[in-house]
Design a protein around this motif. Structure first.
Motif, PDB file in Angstrom:
ATOM      1  N   VAL A   6       0.897  -1.203   0.122  1.00 44.69           N
ATOM      2  CA  VAL A   6       0.072   0.100   0.010  1.00 44.69           C
ATOM      3  C   VAL A   6       0.888   1.265   0.010  1.00 44.69           C
ATOM      4  O   VAL A   6       1.902   1.324   0.644  1.00 44.69           O
ATOM      5  CB  VAL A   6      -0.969   0.125   1.378  1.00 44.69           C
ATOM      6  CG1 VAL A   6      -0.196  -0.262   2.455  1.00 44.69           C
ATOM      7  CG2 VAL A   6      -1.823   1.198   1.258  1.00 44.69           C
ATOM      8  N   TYR A   7       0.305   2.348  -0.527  1.00 45.55           N
ATOM      9  CA  TYR A   7       1.168   3.543  -0.915  1.00 45.55           C
ATOM     10  C   TYR A   7       0.254   4.547  -0.525  1.00 45.55           C
ATOM     11  O   TYR A   7      -1.009   4.582  -0.689  1.00 45.55           O
ATOM     12  CB  TYR A   7       1.824   3.515  -2.167  1.00 45.55           C
ATOM     13  CG  TYR A   7       2.386   2.591  -2.503  1.00 45.55           C
ATOM     14  CD1 TYR A   7       3.941   2.676  -2.888  1.00 45.55           C
ATOM     15  CD2 TYR A   7       1.924   1.335  -3.250  1.00 45.55           C
ATOM     16  CE1 TYR A   7       4.616   1.705  -3.266  1.00 45.55           C
ATOM     17  CE2 TYR A   7       2.773   0.491  -3.619  1.00 45.55           C
ATOM     18  CZ  TYR A   7       4.105   0.476  -3.810  1.00 45.55           C
ATOM     19  OH  TYR A   7       4.884  -0.814  -4.154  1.00 45.55           O
ATOM     20  N   GLU A   8       0.840   5.806   0.055  1.00 47.04           N
ATOM     21  CA  GLU A   8      -0.040   7.048   0.246  1.00 47.04           C
ATOM     22  C   GLU A   8      -0.003   7.843  -1.223  1.00 47.04           C
ATOM     23  O   GLU A   8      -0.941   8.736  -1.130  1.00 47.04           O
ATOM     24  CB  GLU A   8       0.684   7.818   1.467  1.00 47.04           C
ATOM     25  CG  GLU A   8       0.595   7.342   2.906  1.00 47.04           C
ATOM     26  CD  GLU A   8       1.070   8.339   3.930  1.00 47.04           C
ATOM     27  OE1 GLU A   8       0.174   8.905   4.425  1.00 47.04           O
ATOM     28  OE2 GLU A   8       2.364   7.795   4.129  1.00 47.04           O
ATOM     29  N   GLU A   9       0.833   7.498  -1.829  1.00 50.48           N
ATOM     30  CA  GLU A   9       0.883   8.313  -3.141  1.00 50.48           C
ATOM     31  C   GLU A   9       1.773   7.279  -4.179  1.00 50.48           C
ATOM     32  O   GLU A   9       2.404   6.469  -3.832  1.00 50.48           O
ATOM     33  CB  GLU A   9       1.580   9.725  -3.220  1.00 50.48           C
ATOM     34  CG  GLU A   9       2.793   9.889  -2.693  1.00 50.48           C
ATOM     35  CD  GLU A   9       3.384  11.143  -2.543  1.00 50.48           C
ATOM     36  OE1 GLU A   9       4.439  11.212  -2.904  1.00 50.48           O
ATOM     37  OE2 GLU A   9       2.536  12.122  -2.475  1.00 50.48           O
ATOM     38  N   MET A  10       1.474   7.559  -5.489  1.00 48.88           N
ATOM     39  CA  MET A  10       2.153   6.769  -6.309  1.00 48.88           C
ATOM     40  C   MET A  10       3.415   7.217  -6.561  1.00 48.88           C
ATOM     41  O   MET A  10       3.894   8.045  -6.661  1.00 48.88           O
ATOM     42  CB  MET A  10       1.638   7.169  -7.900  1.00 48.88           C
ATOM     43  CG  MET A  10       0.069   6.357  -8.125  1.00 48.88           C
ATOM     44  SD  MET A  10       0.004   4.624  -8.124  1.00 48.88           S
ATOM     45  CE  MET A  10       1.124   4.312  -9.684  1.00 48.88           C
TER      46      MET A  10
END
Length: 934
Positions: A6-10
């Protein structure tokens, strides 16, 4: 095993690992449908590692069936009892946030069209637009997003995938339209086995015997001559037992040999003898069916879009099918299910059927049930350890599954023999608190089940709870709806009551029915839902309702049938009311304004005016502050009559709506002071109406004397009298283009604006025209169009509008700058649309077709009809023609369909009137508005 991140932004580097998600409550899934959804779904433990990053608009990366890591944007996170439900969509759908105002490709390959779509984006996004489609196509996009343009509704037009027969591949930042996804490696699969894990669906619309119809033989013009036919073209092996006859027509073929050759192509190319088939395969079930391991291996090696050749035992044929949908376990690297089909459109339509919806509903179990199944699966598959023993060793008669290898030491035991199946946590000799015995009894402290069928439950109370704060209790013949409480026995079953379904009794104390009732301060509602958990009330009893003051609310469209509806008290309608049949009013009717047949009726007047050509100008949409003001109505009647323009009273009403819509009758009502040489707002009340009508009468006379149309007269009311001779020298027909030229080059410079300076002017009229500005000190070049909003023009003519309503005029007759060439020239017709890009086109009046053909340099597909009054009508840019030269057509007969052939900026009908046909000069064209009210 592959991890999910999972990522907070690309990330800038798509190979970068994010925060690992390892505590899934069940196996996460990736689902993909050809030219359809591409989604990620999973349930993650509430206390799982990195759970704090599972938020909407964050990103998930997971390994897909092709071995590549794919990114999904989290669209929805829902908290359940024990987990978070996470739903995401492939990041390619981020393009749906963008917007394409207009993109048109006349002739282009897939690569060219995709490049133009990217160039037309409202803002930049890091996606590449690619295609390997080499065929050439025409494609139009207007006011939608790129995903919708390629695989969606394309704002009512055919989408790009459909036009090119292409397939959309969202590969992270690569947005690709391919001629096909997947490969054909010649795999063959036998799906003839009778397995519950394989669902087979066959469409019955296929034919092995063809009845063929051609055209009339060449050179034979006998109107009664029948077209050629051939019966029957059949495949080898067709008998009366298996024959299926289908009819196919091609009017362009005029010999039997041509017809037979074309018919054979229906078998060889279109494969009309093969039914549309889909096979949905549960790979989980199939993998655990030992005798069909080879079949599982055959299907598991396929990838999305791949072709395999499937044997269909029911029909005795082999059909080429493709993988058109799959569900994939990214953490296991295995398919959950795949769907094979030979007709993508057939499958796509089928997935929307009620059967599919019902199946999804049944399979959508509660979280509690999913947890129970998961735990049971873990025990049975041995993931929590265990020892299996059969006894006695020789000729065993029972099976033991134990927590210890020795029978003497085991405490937790499953025991299965002819007497039944039971579980003990006190050793092999029991007692067995959970058991199914040979006499049909089930013994258990708790039963967790998905569906119970054919069971009678009798007892004191039955209770069901949701995962939030609601419970339903069935007890004593009453169904109670309550706030949830956790019960330990019959003494604490009930929570706070919200309402109930209970029996009712008459005065004789005998039961006479049942009732639904609610408690005070709570609502009762019957809702309609959207299938995604959202709903709105159709019928509601609000919380304020009491026995002394009963209230209810109805919402939405509905029908009362088969009986009279009686209102015994006052009725208030806060919106429009439409009566389809006669209305009888026994008492008085009080109304601010009255309309008959879309025409507003005014006190003391006819409601409109008749022009010199027979046109009437009926006022419409006039404010009630004007029509309800007795002084204004009386003054307009008085002074239009005094100055001889009673026939134009409708235009006078329209002038007030444009000049002073909020007037109360005491100010400069018609803003006429300046026309009398006075300062603005000097005149008021009756004096304003008198001068306004006088000035309007002078303008109308000037227009009649100089052959200027009524809209030039109305524009002159704003610009001043000098506009009329100026317009007369330019043909006498007012257009917004000419009015703008006069505003910019005459009015504005005369008042000091020599630079062409403008200021914003935004309303419905200017937005529809596309010019949302006016010139400083240049008057209002939209003035005539503003007036048109408030009058209904009724032309006296034998011609009808050639397309269905609602009709919008997108370009008027008259001189303008050509939208393609930029040259200033006569627009010799009027451009019409109605929201349907291929709407039927009808003959405006009866006549003879004198032109019907393709003229790509001028009008595209073009039809001209000669009428009995000597006039001709022309219909240009059609997508297809339905008449030929020499045909006689009736008024309203379809002659073609709207299109965008020839020099055109988009689908529309260019409609003409002219004399001296069929190929007239510029001076022969007539404004269609002289004959038809659009």
């Amino acid at each position: 095993m592959s991890l999910v991140y999972v990522y907070e932004e690309m990330p800038a580097d798509l190979e970068t690992n994010g925060h690992a998600l390892i505590d899934w409550a069940d196996l996460p899934e990736i689902n993909r449908i050809l030219n359809g959804d591409y989604t990620f779904y999973g349930n993650y433990s509430l206390d799982g590692q990195n759970v704090e990053y599972l938020k909407e608009d964050n990103f998930i990366r997971a390994e897909d069936e092709d071995g590549k890591m794919k990114y999904f944007e989290i669209k929805k996170v829902t908290k359940n009892l024990n987990s978070f439900s996470v739903t995401g969509r492939a990041i390619g759908y981020m393009l749906s946030r963008n917007f394409i105002e207009n993109s048109f490709t006349q002739n282009g390959t897939g690569s060219i069209i995709m490049s133009r779509l990217k160039a037309a984006l409202a803002f930049e996004q890091p996606f590449s637009f690619e295609s390997d489609i080499q065929t050439v196509h025409q494609f139009t996009v207007k006011q939608t997003n790129p995903v919708d343009a390629v695989i969606g509704s394309n704002n009512g037009n055919e989408n790009l995938a459909s036009i090119t027969a292409g397939e959309l591949d969202m590969d992270n930042y690569r947005f690709r339209l391919l001629s096909r996804i997947g490969k054909d490696n010649g795999y063959r699969v036998d799906l003839g086995v009778n397995l519950e894990s394989i669902e087979e669906e066959i469409d019955g619309n296929y034919y092995n015997s063809l009845y063929l119809i051609g055209g009339v033989p060449e050179g034979d013009y006998d109107e009664d001559k029948e077209p050629i036919t051939y019966k029957y073209l059949e495949l080898t092996g067709v008998t009366d037992k298996n024959r299926r006859i289908g009819k196919y027509e091609n009017s362009e073929l005029t010999t039997v040999e041509e017809l037979k050759k074309w018919g054979q192509s229906k078998f060889d190319v279109d494969r009309v003898h093969e039914p549309s088939i889909t096979h949905t395969v549960s790979m989980v079930q199939l993998e655990n069916t030992m005798e069909y391991e080879d079949l599982y291996d055959d299907i598991a090696r396929l990838h999305f879009g791949d072709t395999c050749y499937c044997k269909v035992a029911k029909l005795g044929i082999e059909v080429a099918e493709r993988m058109i949908e799959y569900t994939w376990y990214p953490t296991l690297g295995k398919y959950k299910s795949v769907t094979l089909g030979n007709d993508i459109e057939f499958y796509t339509n089928a997935t929307a059927t009620e059967t599919a919806k019902l199946r999804q509903k049944v399979e959508s179990r509660t979280e509690l049930m999913v947890e129970a199944v998961r735990n049971a699966s873990s025990w049975i598959t041995g993931t929590k350890g265990g020892y299996v023993r059969m006894r006695p060793e020789k000729a065993p008669s029972e099976i033991l599954i134990m927590d210890k290898p020795s029978v003497a030491d085991a405490q937790k035991v499953w025991r299965w023999n002819l007497g039944g199946l039971g579980y003990s946590n006190n050793g092999v000799n029991g007692p067995y608190g959970l058991a199914m015995t040979q006499d049909g009894a089930i013994v258990a402290d708790f039963i967790t089940a998905g569906i119970l069928s054919g069971i009678l439950v009798q007892g004191v109370a039955l209770k069901t709870l949701d995962d939030k704060s609601f419970q339903v209790v069935v007890e004593g013949g009453k169904v109670s709806f309550e706030k949830k409480v956790v019960s330990t026995g019959l003494d604490d079953v009930h929570g706070e009551s919200l309402g109930a379904i209970t029996s009712t009794y008459g005065a004789d104390k005998n039961i006479n029915g049942f009732a639904i009732w609610k408690e005070p301060n709570y609502i009762f509602s019957i809702n309609t839902g959207d299938g995604n958990g959202k709903s709105v009330a159709v019928f509601q009893i609000p919380k304020e309702s009491t026995p002394d003051d009963p209230l209810y609310r109805l919402s939405g469209e509905g029908t009362f049938r088969n009986g009279k509806i009686t209102f015994e008290d006052d009725v208030v309608f806060n919106a429009n009311v439409e009566f389809k049949k006669d209305v009888k009013i026994a008492g008085r009717l009080d109304s601010g304004s009255v309309y008959i047949g879309d025409q507003q009726v005014y006190p003391g007047g006819s409601g409109g005016g008749v022009g010199p050509s027979g046109a009437t100008y009926d006022p419409i949409n006039i404010g009630s502050n004007i029509t309800g003001n007795a002084n204004i109505v009386a003054w307009l009647e008085k002074y239009t009559k005094l100055y001889g323009i009673s026939d134009y009273i409708g235009l006078a009403y329209a002038l007030i709506m444009v000049e002073n819509p909020s007037t109360d009758g005491t100010d400069d009502i018609m803003q006429s002071s300046e026309s009398a040489g006075l300062a603005p707002n000097t005149l008021s009340g009756e004096a304003s109406v008198k001068q306004g009508c006088k000035h309007l009468a002078q303008q109308i006379k000037n227009g009649q004397d100089q052959n200027v149309d009524i809209w030039g007269v109305m524009q002159g009311y704003n610009f001043g009298s000098a506009y009329i001779p100026w317009l007369s020298n330019r043909g006498g027909v007012n257009t917004t283009d000419l009015a703008e030229v006069y505003s910019r080059t005459v009015v504005a410079p005369s008042l000091g604006n020599t630079t062409g300076a403008t200021y914003p002017y935004v309303n419905a009229v200017s937005q529809a025209d596309g010019r949302t500005y006016l010139y400083v000190n240049g008057g209002n070049f939209h003035y005539a169009a503003m007036i048109r909003q408030y009058v209904k023009v009724n032309e006296s003519s034998g011609y009808v509008v050639p397309i269905s309503k609602p009709v919008t005029v997108t370009s008027e007759f008259g001189y303008r700058y050509h939208p393609i060439t930029g040259s200033y020239e006569l627009h010799n017709g009027i451009d019409l649309v109605n929201g349907n890009a291929t709407t039927p086109i009808y003959a405006s009046a009866a006549g003879e077709v004198v032109i019907a053909g393709s003229y790509p340099d001028w009008y595209g597909n073009y039809v001209v009809i000669k009428h009995s009054d000597g006039l001709y009508t022309g219909y240009a840019h059609q997508s297809q023609l339905r008449v030929s030269v020499g045909d006689t057509v009736n008024q309203g007969q379809q002659i073609g369909n709207m299109g965008t052939t020839g020099p055109s900026t988009g689908p529309h009908l260019h409609f003409q009137f002219f004399t001296n046909g069929p190929w007239p000069s510029n001076s022969d064209f007539i404004n269609p508005r002289e004959h038809i009210n659009f």
